[in-house]
Scaffold this motif. Structure first.
Motif, mmCIF file in Angstrom:
data_model
loop_
_atom_site.group_PDB
_atom_site.id
_atom_site.type_symbol
_atom_site.label_atom_id
_atom_site.label_comp_id
_atom_site.label_asym_id
_atom_site.label_seq_id
_atom_site.Cartn_x
_atom_site.Cartn_y
_atom_site.Cartn_z
ATOM 1 N N GLU A 22 -29.429 33.955 29.551
ATOM 2 C CA GLU A 22 -28.270 33.379 30.226
ATOM 3 C C GLU A 22 -27.670 34.462 31.119
ATOM 4 N N VAL A 23 -27.055 34.046 32.205
ATOM 5 C CA VAL A 23 -26.538 34.988 33.193
ATOM 6 C C VAL A 23 -25.087 34.669 33.493
ATOM 7 N N GLU A 24 -24.242 35.684 33.409
ATOM 8 C CA GLU A 24 -22.854 35.566 33.851
ATOM 9 C C GLU A 24 -22.682 36.361 35.140
ATOM 10 N N GLY A 25 -21.973 35.768 36.105
ATOM 11 C CA GLY A 25 -21.798 36.434 37.381
ATOM 12 C C GLY A 25 -22.931 36.162 38.341
ATOM 13 N N ILE A 26 -23.631 35.037 38.149
ATOM 14 C CA ILE A 26 -24.749 34.729 39.040
ATOM 15 C C ILE A 26 -24.278 34.563 40.476
ATOM 16 N N GLU A 27 -22.999 34.187 40.654
ATOM 17 C CA GLU A 27 -22.475 34.044 42.008
ATOM 18 C C GLU A 27 -22.440 35.386 42.733
ATOM 19 N N HIS A 28 -22.193 36.477 41.995
ATOM 20 C CA HIS A 28 -22.216 37.801 42.616
ATOM 21 C C HIS A 28 -23.642 38.173 43.018
ATOM 22 N N PHE A 29 -24.596 37.769 42.195
ATOM 23 C CA PHE A 29 -25.996 38.041 42.498
ATOM 24 C C PHE A 29 -26.416 37.340 43.790
ATOM 25 N N PHE A 30 -26.083 36.044 43.897
ATOM 26 C CA PHE A 30 -26.472 35.306 45.100
ATOM 27 C C PHE A 30 -25.756 35.849 46.333
ATOM 28 N N ALA A 31 -24.507 36.297 46.163
ATOM 29 C CA ALA A 31 -23.772 36.884 47.288
ATOM 30 C C ALA A 31 -24.453 38.168 47.755
ATOM 31 N N ILE A 76 -40.347 36.482 28.658
ATOM 32 C CA ILE A 76 -38.983 36.511 28.135
ATOM 33 C C ILE A 76 -37.985 36.042 29.179
ATOM 34 N N PHE A 77 -38.176 36.481 30.431
ATOM 35 C CA PHE A 77 -37.207 36.113 31.461
ATOM 36 C C PHE A 77 -37.508 34.689 31.946
ATOM 37 N N ASP A 78 -36.776 33.724 31.386
ATOM 38 C CA ASP A 78 -37.001 32.306 31.699
ATOM 39 C C ASP A 78 -35.757 31.648 32.284
ATOM 40 N N TYR A 79 -34.855 32.446 32.854
ATOM 41 C CA TYR A 79 -33.590 31.895 33.333
ATOM 42 C C TYR A 79 -33.799 30.928 34.493
ATOM 43 N N ASP A 80 -33.193 29.749 34.372
ATOM 44 C CA ASP A 80 -33.212 28.737 35.424
ATOM 45 C C ASP A 80 -31.794 28.196 35.544
ATOM 46 N N PRO A 81 -31.089 28.512 36.647
ATOM 47 C CA PRO A 81 -29.691 28.069 36.762
ATOM 48 C C PRO A 81 -29.528 26.559 36.781
ATOM 49 N N ASP A 82 -30.619 25.818 37.038
ATOM 50 C CA ASP A 82 -30.537 24.359 37.109
ATOM 51 C C ASP A 82 -31.046 23.675 35.848
ATOM 52 N N ALA A 83 -31.479 24.453 34.871
ATOM 53 C CA ALA A 83 -32.030 23.860 33.653
ATOM 54 C C ALA A 83 -30.936 23.225 32.811
ATOM 55 N N ALA A 84 -31.251 22.074 32.213
ATOM 56 C CA ALA A 84 -30.286 21.383 31.355
ATOM 57 C C ALA A 84 -30.151 22.096 30.012
ATOM 58 N N THR A 85 -31.239 22.695 29.548
ATOM 59 C CA THR A 85 -31.238 23.391 28.260
ATOM 60 C C THR A 85 -31.439 24.879 28.492
ATOM 61 N N PRO A 86 -30.544 25.729 27.996
ATOM 62 C CA PRO A 86 -30.704 27.177 28.205
ATOM 63 C C PRO A 86 -31.933 27.717 27.489
ATOM 64 N N GLY A 87 -32.555 28.725 28.071
ATOM 65 C CA GLY A 87 -33.712 29.358 27.465
ATOM 66 C C GLY A 87 -33.323 30.661 26.780
ATOM 67 N N ARG A 88 -34.192 31.643 26.868
ATOM 68 C CA ARG A 88 -33.902 32.925 26.245
ATOM 69 C C ARG A 88 -32.814 33.698 26.990
ATOM 70 N N CYS A 144 -34.926 39.903 37.075
ATOM 71 C CA CYS A 144 -34.048 38.883 37.650
ATOM 72 C C CYS A 144 -34.010 39.018 39.169
ATOM 73 N N ALA A 145 -33.896 40.238 39.671
ATOM 74 C CA ALA A 145 -33.854 40.459 41.117
ATOM 75 C C ALA A 145 -35.144 39.983 41.770
ATOM 76 N N ALA A 146 -36.278 40.308 41.164
ATOM 77 C CA ALA A 146 -37.565 39.916 41.742
ATOM 78 C C ALA A 146 -37.749 38.397 41.719
ATOM 79 N N ARG A 147 -37.335 37.744 40.637
ATOM 80 C CA ARG A 147 -37.526 36.300 40.516
ATOM 81 C C ARG A 147 -36.687 35.521 41.520
#
Length: 328
Positions: free
Chosen positions: A114-123, A100-112, A147-150
């Motif tokens: 989506e993440v808002e606030g990814i900048e806070h995660f990377f920080a 289920i967790f298929d999030y890729d911030p660089d993907a052209a097509t969204p998967g299952r 998400c944290a583990a990936r």
């Protein structure tokens, strides 16, 4: 003789639990064969059919009437049924969390996902500092730990094992395969949680359930008890606190939302106020629940007036943060 009786009791208990082990694993195998979407739909159908017949459904209705007195009985019933739907889907999705967790911030097509606030995660991941993350039983609440583990965030998720030993064993296996560090709530857990923060790691915790020795907060207009551990850790280490929620979207999709660091209240000395910090976190969760009430877990006894401190008496103090051997 007493020791022999104890051994016999334990052996008989394990034997009695074997049918449940086989049943849980059979259902898990069936969910895997169905695939994520069909398994979630089947779980929802079962929960919607069975849930309203359980005693916990009355708890859900009572909680909803208390929290939303302006709503009609039809609206209350619909929210309760939606809550069972979400719970059934979440249970069935355990068999497919990795897929289920298929999030890729660089993907052209969204998967299952989506993440808002990814900048806070990377920080959080890259600042070299410890951090705290609170969440609630909304949507599929297992996804933030994946998400944290990936994405390489050193994090440990605090969890409460299911009451069923068979389900607890299977859930633990799934979590270990898909998530980072895990800390089971119980004796000695506070030492482990403090150790995570001392090492500069990140601790994630669901803080929307009753905690008998907690601090009093207002939740959806009524007093409730909440575990003060995150507030105490924030005070002790003066580290940032973020919130994360999961929203279930149409089409078997999800949105994860990570908040900026909360501006927590401080006392006269400048230290973070524990009760105020927990109220601030609870206020965020209350807003989340108002946004998507059908996706919250209404079946547990969140409000327990009989356990609140009596007027005119001092509240029962929460246990202090234990001092680990690593502390100076």
């Amino acid at each position: 003789m007493l020791r022999l009786k104890l051994r016999l009791y334990r052996a008989l208990s394990r034997l009695a639990g074997l049918p449940m082990v086989f049943l849980v694993r059979a259902l898990f195998a069936l969910a895997r064969r169905l695939g994520p979407s069909r398994a979630a739909a089947a779980g929802a159908a079962i929960a919607r059919a069975v849930g309203p017949r359980l005693p916990s459904h009355r708890t859900a209705l009572r909680n909803l009437r208390q929290s939303f007195p302006e709503r009609s009985e039809a609206e209350i019933a619909a929210i309760a049924l939606g809550s069972w739907d979400n719970l059934g889907r979440t249970g069935a999705e355990y068999a497919h969390l990795a897929a289920i967790f298929d999030y890729d911030p660089d993907a052209a097509t969204p998967g299952r996902i989506e993440v808002e606030g990814i900048e806070h995660f990377f920080a959080l991941r890259d600042d070299g500092k410890p951090g705290l993350i609170f969440s609630a039983h909304l949507g599929n609440w297992e996804l933030p730990a994946i998400c944290a583990a990936r994405f390489g965030l050193e994090a440990s998720a605090v969890f409460r094992p299911p009451n069923s030993p068979a389900a607890a064993q299977l859930v633990q296996e799934v979590r270990r395969a898909t998530m980072g560090g895990l800390t089971a709530a119980g004796p000695g857990a506070a030492f482990k949680m403090q150790g995570v923060v001392e090492r500069g790691g990140h601790l994630g915790m669901l803080v929307d359930q009753h905690f008998t020795r907690g601090v009093v907060v207002d939740f959806l207009g009524h007093p409730a008890l909440v575990n003060p551990l995150l507030g105490k850790l924030a005070r002790h280490y003066d580290c940032p606190v973020h919130g994360v929620r999961v929203i279930r979207l149409p089409g078997d999709r999800f949105r994860l939302e990570l908040t900026p660091a909360l501006d927590l209240p401080r006392d006269a000395s400048g230290a973070i106020d524990v009760q105020g910090a927990m109220q601030a976190m609870t206020d965020v969760i209350a807003a989340w629940v108002r946004d998507w009430p059908e996706q919250w877990l209404w079946m547990h006894r969140r409000w327990r007036p009989a356990m609140l401190p009596r007027a005119g008496t001092a509240p029962v103090p929460a246990a202090p943060i234990p001092r680990s051997q690593a502390s100076s």
